[in-house]
Design an enzyme around this catalytic site. Structure first.
Site, PDB file in Angstrom:
ATOM      1  N   GLY A   1       0.769  -1.237   0.000  1.00  0.00           N
ATOM      2  CA  GLY A   1       0.000   0.000   0.000  1.00  0.00           C
ATOM      3  C   GLY A   1       0.801   1.289   0.000  1.00  0.00           C
TER       4      GLY A   1
ATOM      5  N   LYS B   1      -6.763   6.928  10.835  1.00  0.00           N
ATOM      6  CA  LYS B   1      -8.185   7.005  11.222  1.00  0.00           C
ATOM      7  C   LYS B   1      -8.246   7.015  12.747  1.00  0.00           C
ATOM      8  CE  LYS B   1      -9.920   4.131   7.383  1.00  0.00           C
ATOM      9  NZ  LYS B   1     -10.498   2.811   7.058  1.00  0.00           N
TER      10      LYS B   1
ATOM     11  N   ARG C   1      -5.210   0.515  -6.517  1.00  0.00           N
ATOM     12  CA  ARG C   1      -3.959   1.093  -5.990  1.00  0.00           C
ATOM     13  C   ARG C   1      -3.384   2.148  -6.926  1.00  0.00           C
ATOM     14  NH1 ARG C   1      -2.377  -2.157  -1.708  1.00  0.00           N
ATOM     15  NH2 ARG C   1      -2.741  -4.380  -1.931  1.00  0.00           N
TER      16      ARG C   1
ATOM     17  N   ASP D   1      -5.045   2.230  10.820  1.00  0.00           N
ATOM     18  CA  ASP D   1      -6.485   2.119  11.033  1.00  0.00           C
ATOM     19  C   ASP D   1      -6.700   1.766  12.512  1.00  0.00           C
ATOM     20  OD1 ASP D   1      -9.191   1.653  10.741  1.00  0.00           O
ATOM     21  OD2 ASP D   1      -8.988  -0.125   9.520  1.00  0.00           O
TER      22      ASP D   1
ATOM     23  N   GLU E   1       4.149   3.832   5.882  1.00  0.00           N
ATOM     24  CA  GLU E   1       2.922   3.021   5.772  1.00  0.00           C
ATOM     25  C   GLU E   1       1.861   3.800   5.013  1.00  0.00           C
ATOM     26  OE1 GLU E   1       1.260   0.531   5.593  1.00  0.00           O
ATOM     27  OE2 GLU E   1       1.309  -0.769   7.325  1.00  0.00           O
ATOM     28  N   ASP E   2       0.888   3.089   4.483  1.00  0.00           N
ATOM     29  CA  ASP E   2      -0.204   3.779   3.789  1.00  0.00           C
ATOM     30  C   ASP E   2      -1.240   4.316   4.768  1.00  0.00           C
ATOM     31  OD1 ASP E   2      -1.095   1.211   4.492  1.00  0.00           O
ATOM     32  OD2 ASP E   2      -1.991   0.770   2.538  1.00  0.00           O
TER      33      ASP E   2
ATOM     34  N   PHE F   1     -14.034   3.647   4.620  1.00  0.00           N
ATOM     35  CA  PHE F   1     -13.123   2.888   3.766  1.00  0.00           C
ATOM     36  C   PHE F   1     -12.688   3.736   2.576  1.00  0.00           C
ATOM     37  CE2 PHE F   1     -11.727  -0.145   0.617  1.00  0.00           C
ATOM     38  CZ  PHE F   1     -10.911  -0.965   1.380  1.00  0.00           C
ATOM     39  N   VAL F   2     -11.385   3.830   2.372  1.00  0.00           N
ATOM     40  CA  VAL F   2     -10.862   4.628   1.262  1.00  0.00           C
ATOM     41  C   VAL F   2     -10.021   3.767   0.316  1.00  0.00           C
ATOM     42  CG1 VAL F   2     -10.852   6.814   2.531  1.00  0.00           C
ATOM     43  CG2 VAL F   2      -8.840   5.350   2.614  1.00  0.00           C
TER      44      VAL F   2
ATOM     45  N   ASP G   1      -5.901  -0.330  -1.695  1.00  0.00           N
ATOM     46  CA  ASP G   1      -6.732  -1.148  -2.577  1.00  0.00           C
ATOM     47  C   ASP G   1      -8.072  -1.508  -1.963  1.00  0.00           C
ATOM     48  OD1 ASP G   1      -5.609  -3.031  -0.620  1.00  0.00           O
ATOM     49  OD2 ASP G   1      -6.458  -4.579  -1.914  1.00  0.00           O
TER      50      ASP G   1
END
Ligand code: IMP
Length: 176
Positions: free
Chosen positions: A46, A132, A166, A104, A100-101, A153-154, A160
């Protein structure tokens, strides 16, 4: 609107906004790590777009390496654990910046951080494109955060939905 598999997503954060925010993070890192030789640890898949945009604006002498996390392995004593795969560099005495992407619940990052810290780096900091805060279950200290977002959710910009999306150059969100 864009449709991926069975879901339709709305535009959320534009490419321009993402890239200007990432440039600000690069500037902060340049200042914070002046005279040092940081090792960027990019968590695949990600974080690949975030990482490339971030490091493009970092003229410091630095190294960049890529790791994956295994899918969950269950053991009786530890519960669900994700192991680092593909790390060949020695981290001893290094200034490590994890890229990191998204953070969460924070569970993944918490485990990753424990495994990195066991390798005795001099310092470890985290750069995440998204966070988040409402979803957090395990607090982690996030030094560089692109955007704090609601618990939705994004997809896009490396993230992805079921393997797809992606490549999108902006972020899209699943409507409530
Ligand atoms: P955590 O352990 O709950 O913090 O989860 C982190 C991982 O969940 C991220 O690295 C992503 O792969 C995935 N993830 C969490 N939220 C999203 C999202 O909104 N879109 C895409 N992937 C997500």
């Amino acid at each position: 609107m864009i449709t991926i598999h069975d879901k339709t997503f709305s535009p959320f954060i534009s490419r321009d906004l993402i890239e200007s925010r990432i440039a600000e993070l690069s500037t902060q890192i340049n200042t914070d790590y002046e005279g040092r030789n940081p090792l960027f640890l990019v968590v695949l898949n990600g974080a690949f777009l975030f990482a490339s945009e971030l490091v493009k604006n970092i003229p410091l002498t630095c190294e960049i390496t890529f790791v994956r996390l295994s899918s969950y392995a269950q053991t009786e004593s530890t519960g669900k654990v994700r192991q680092i795969i593909g790390l060949e560099e020695k981290l001893t005495d290094r200034d490590v910046i994890i890229i990191e992407d998204i953070v969460d619940t924070g569970l993944t990052m918490h485990q990753l951080l424990q495994q990195i810290q066991a390798l005795a780096p001099r310092t470890v900091e985290i750069a995440t494109l998204l966070h988040k805060p409402e979803a957090i279950k395990k607090a982690v200290d996030l030094r560089y955060v692109g955007f704090e977002i609601p618990n939705r959710f994004v997809v896009g910009y490396g993230l992805d939905y079921d393997g797809a999306g992606r490549n999108l150059d902006a972020l899209y969100v699943l409507p409530e």
